[in-house]
Design a protein around this motif. Structure first.
Motif, short mmCIF file in Angstrom:
data_model
loop_
_atom_site.label_atom_id
_atom_site.label_comp_id
_atom_site.label_asym_id
_atom_site.label_seq_id
_atom_site.Cartn_x
_atom_site.Cartn_y
_atom_site.Cartn_z
N ALA A 175 0.84 -1.20 0.00
CA ALA A 175 0.00 0.00 0.00
C ALA A 175 0.88 1.25 0.00
O ALA A 175 1.05 1.92 1.03
CB ALA A 175 -0.93 -0.02 1.20
N ASP A 176 1.45 1.57 -1.16
CA ASP A 176 2.32 2.74 -1.30
C ASP A 176 1.53 4.04 -1.13
O ASP A 176 0.30 4.07 -1.31
CB ASP A 176 2.99 2.74 -2.67
N LEU A 177 2.26 5.12 -0.83
CA LEU A 177 1.63 6.41 -0.57
C LEU A 177 1.71 7.31 -1.81
O LEU A 177 2.77 7.45 -2.43
CB LEU A 177 2.33 7.09 0.60
N TYR A 178 0.57 7.91 -2.14
CA TYR A 178 0.45 8.79 -3.29
C TYR A 178 -0.15 10.13 -2.84
O TYR A 178 -0.86 10.20 -1.84
CB TYR A 178 -0.45 8.19 -4.36
N VAL A 179 0.11 11.17 -3.64
CA VAL A 179 -0.48 12.49 -3.41
C VAL A 179 -1.07 12.98 -4.73
O VAL A 179 -0.46 12.80 -5.79
CB VAL A 179 0.56 13.49 -2.88
N GLU A 195 6.38 -1.51 2.37
CA GLU A 195 6.15 -2.95 2.28
C GLU A 195 4.98 -3.33 3.15
O GLU A 195 4.90 -2.94 4.31
CB GLU A 195 7.41 -3.72 2.73
N GLY A 196 4.04 -4.06 2.57
CA GLY A 196 2.87 -4.50 3.32
C GLY A 196 1.62 -3.76 2.92
O GLY A 196 1.66 -2.67 2.35
N GLY A 197 0.48 -4.35 3.28
CA GLY A 197 -0.80 -3.78 2.89
C GLY A 197 -1.51 -3.02 3.99
O GLY A 197 -2.65 -2.60 3.80
N GLY A 198 -0.85 -2.81 5.13
CA GLY A 198 -1.51 -2.21 6.28
C GLY A 198 -1.23 -0.74 6.52
O GLY A 198 -1.43 -0.25 7.63
N TRP A 199 -0.76 -0.02 5.50
CA TRP A 199 -0.43 1.39 5.66
C TRP A 199 -1.65 2.27 5.36
O TRP A 199 -2.44 1.98 4.46
CB TRP A 199 0.71 1.78 4.73
N ALA A 200 -1.77 3.38 6.13
CA ALA A 200 -2.91 4.28 5.92
C ALA A 200 -2.53 5.69 6.36
O ALA A 200 -2.07 5.89 7.49
CB ALA A 200 -4.12 3.81 6.72
N LEU A 217 -0.10 -3.79 11.66
CA LEU A 217 0.40 -5.15 11.51
C LEU A 217 -0.59 -6.20 11.98
O LEU A 217 -0.64 -7.30 11.45
CB LEU A 217 1.72 -5.31 12.27
N SER A 218 -1.35 -5.88 13.01
CA SER A 218 -2.36 -6.81 13.51
C SER A 218 -3.30 -6.04 14.42
O SER A 218 -3.12 -4.84 14.66
CB SER A 218 -1.70 -7.96 14.30
N TYR A 546 -2.51 -8.34 -0.65
CA TYR A 546 -2.32 -7.15 0.16
C TYR A 546 -2.73 -7.36 1.61
O TYR A 546 -2.39 -6.57 2.48
CB TYR A 546 -3.06 -5.95 -0.44
N ARG A 547 -3.50 -8.42 1.90
CA ARG A 547 -3.97 -8.66 3.26
C ARG A 547 -3.47 -9.98 3.85
O ARG A 547 -3.74 -10.30 5.01
CB ARG A 547 -5.50 -8.62 3.31
N ARG A 548 -2.71 -10.74 3.07
CA ARG A 548 -2.32 -12.09 3.49
C ARG A 548 -1.47 -12.09 4.75
O ARG A 548 -1.73 -12.83 5.71
CB ARG A 548 -1.58 -12.79 2.34
N ASP A 549 -0.45 -11.25 4.80
CA ASP A 549 0.42 -11.21 5.99
C ASP A 549 -0.32 -10.71 7.22
O ASP A 549 -0.04 -11.13 8.34
CB ASP A 549 1.65 -10.35 5.73
#
Length: 653
Positions: A175-179, A195-200, A217-218, A546-549
């Motif tokens: 989940a990369d960051l865009y503007v 790295e990873g799908g949990g970024w917001a 992460l969890s 994107y959600r597996r880990d």
């Protein structure tokens, strides 16, 4: 990050299909072309007519305040799907602005002028959401994202001319960051890879030079970062220590010197705290409240902070001033307060409110006068919902002495004697059932005379972080034992019939219903599995990358041989020969969370048992049915299943 059960059901013109061949066929209701129906007997038209009013509940949720006028955007549904509507004044007409086949979500006005808003929309429930700009003056809709990847809706900059959001377009899982400047789609740029799908992204600093970002992460561990919005350079604000901490949410103070944070740092519960960026000092604000803080919002001038606590499932609203003195507020009924939003006038605090006896609607409180205003009054199919059952908090002891709780909705008083029970288990598993409006499920209470019990088994949120972890990894089956203890408790209740119990649930609750069907088949009359996991290994291998880990942290890593063996041993698919009571499996073809394979394999396996099995699949749905025609047929079929196997009645009315 928690699921709430949908309580919205809206007016739709149902097209009945008549087949002029035999009276029996002519009196049945035909599923629409998007539904695959196997093993489900014909649905009598009499049943459809009998339940119709219970499918016509509407609801509304607050999407956004207009920044310059006292009016709002809301989400509500008049036909097949929820759409964005404009409400110009309290209880004014709801003006529909969007008319899409797929439901839009998360509409937010541009925060200074309000001449356009940004919303998200996926396709067929696949959750690969795209962002769009809606120009209020022209009604023109413009795609802002790539049309393919999974994108978050994002957050507005302080100046209101940019949004930061995440997208998986680079790798499909990160989940990369865009503007982006929404008025110039070509301005879209990648400014930080992760790295990873949990970024917001959570919030921009007042000068827009920094972006506050959450790394999830969890359900028990996350971190806060600061990103430079020009260079993408990052700083970890909350390094890992001896204690695992969950930072649920955070926002900048208006002077930019600190953050308001909700976390369980140093506490069993999620507390509201202040974090000084210079000194790194963390100061709890709500330490005297021994419940989770679940939502907060800071007024535009920074002088008032509103927050909601979850106290045994009931929402309690608080507002404090700069001195942290709590303001007196009008008392609200027991229920849920969702989506706190301050108007930029710094007076009006808006929110969505729902209770057991009232469908979700929008309210605001003027904190300078304590005047409460109702903005929407959603239709209820002509039924007086004030007569509906309240939710009673009940508790029981489980196998290890732990106290487990849940909410019991009792049937209408016209029914006498011991009543059959439907146990409905929430998903997540890091979620919590709250005393909400049950919508069409009130039919089971009012017309079928069944009680409904919603347990919050171990692993549920809302009862502290220690309780949340009690089902992780190798402890998974302990939550199933909580259901066994609940069956014991039901047998002790003078008004409940332990010989007539059915289990249902969605997502993780679907797994729990299957687990109950394999473990307690001799103690239940049937089970309903809605978008549930049947094999943990195949689920973890096939859920979207994107959600597996994130799911491996909760359930265990199937790549570890010992964990893989354990997961296979407890999976309902590998114990399906123990399912001796009727099973109803419901799933969406486009489900990115629990892939369709989980339904297909349990259906195929249980059929070998000669056990009655009903199967319903929607080709245009994902993780649950969002379109009213599909949801209606699911309801008709569920009523038929309950009448047949729990109540031993025929399908006719």
């Amino acid at each position: 990050m928690q699921f709430l059960r949908s309580t919205i059901a809206l007016l739709f013109a149902i097209a009945f299909s008549f087949i002029p061949m035999s009276p029996a066929l002519a009196a049945s209701f035909a599923p629409n072309e998007n539904l695959v129906v196997e093993g489900i007997p014909a649905i009598p038209l009499a049943l459809v007519e009998g339940v119709k009013r219970y499918t016509e509940f509407r609801s509304a949720s607050l999407a956004s305040w207009h920044p310059q006028r006292r009016e709002i955007l809301i989400s509500t549904r008049f036909c097949n799907n929820a759409q964005v509507h404009q409400v110009r004044s309290p209880l004014a007409a709801r003006t529909q602005l969007t008319f899409f086949t797929e439901p839009p979500s998360g509409a937010t006005y541009q925060p200074t002028q309000g001449d356009y808003f940004v919303f998200s929309r996926d396709a067929g429930g696949n959750e690969f959401s795209q962002n769009y700009r809606y120009d209020v003056a022209t009604g023109e809709v413009t795609l802002l994202t790539d049309g393919k990847s999974k994108n978050s809706r994002g957050v507005w900059s302080a100046k209101g001319d940019h949004m930061a959001y995440t997208s998986t377009r680079r790798t499909g899982k990160d989940a990369d960051l865009y503007v982006i400047d929404p008025t110039k789609p070509s301005s879209d740029r990648l400014f930080a890879t992760v790295e990873g799908g949990g970024w917001a992204p959570l919030d921009w600093s007042p000068d827009d030079r920094q972006l506050l970002v959450l790394q999830y992460l969890s359900a028990s561990e996350s971190y806060l970062w600061l990103f430079d919005t020009q260079t993408g350079n990052r700083t970890l604000l909350t390094p890992k220590g001896k204690e695992t901490v969950l930072y649920e949410s955070a926002a900048f103070s208006k002077d930019g010197k600190g953050l308001y944070v909700v976390s369980d740092r140093g506490s069993e519960f999620q507390q509201l705290a202040y974090y000084n960026l210079a000194s790194k000092r963390y100061t709890p604000i709500t330490s005297k409240i021994k419940w989770d803080v679940e939502d907060f919002d800071l007024s535009e001038d920074g002088k008032r902070l509103a927050f909601v606590t979850n106290e045994d499932g009931v929402s309690v609203l608080h507002v404090i001033d700069k001195t942290r003195r709590e303001l007196a507020l009008p008392k609200l009924p027991n229920g849920l307060i969702l989506g706190l939003k301050w108007h930029r006038n710094n007076r009006d605090l808006g929110f969505t409110f729902v209770s057991a006896q009232s469908t979700a609607d929008i309210y605001s409180i003027d904190v300078t006068t304590n005047k409460q205003t109702r903005w929407t009054e959603s239709e209820t199919g002509g039924i007086n919902t004030r007569t509906f059952s309240e939710a009673d908090l009940v508790r029981w002891k489980s196998f290890d002495g732990k106290t487990i709780s849940g909410f019991l909705y009792r049937p209408a008083q016209k029914f006498t004697g011991k009543r059959p029970v439907i146990i409905d288990i929430h998903g997540g598993p890091e979620s919590q059932f709250r005393p909400v409006f049950l919508g069409r499920q009130n039919y089971y209470l009012n017309e079928l005379g069944a009680a409904i019990l919603f347990p919050n088994v171990r692993g549920s949120a809302g009862y502290g972080k220690s309780f949340l972890k009690l089902d992780n990894g190798f402890l998974r089956e302990d939550s199933v034992k909580d259901i066994g203890a609940l069956l014991d408790w039901i047998a002790t209740q003078p008004d409940l019939d332990a010989s007539r119990v059915m289990v249902t649930g969605g997502s993780y609750g679907g797994y729990m219903s299957l687990a109950a069907a394999t473990t307690y088949s001799d103690r239940i009359q049937g089970a309903i599995n809605i978008v549930g996991i049947s094999n943990f290994v195949s689920f973890l291998e096939r859920t979207e990358s994107y959600r597996r880990d994130l799911r491996r942290v909760e359930y265990g890593d199937e790549r570890d041989p010992k964990m893989r063996e354990f997961l296979l041993n407890i999976s309902p698919l590998n114990n399906a020969e123990k399912i001796k009571k009727p099973l109803f499996v419901i799933h969406g073809k486009n489900d990115p969370r629990v892939p369709l394979n989980e339904a297909e394999q349990i259906v195929a396996t249980v059929r070998k048992n000669a056990t009655p099995i009903w199967y319903l699949m929607a080709k245009d749905e994902g993780h649950g049915f969002a379109k009213k025609p599909n949801a209606d047929f699911q309801f008709y079929s569920t009523v038929q299943f309950i009448k047949t196997y729990l109540l031993n009645q025929s399908g006719s009315q």
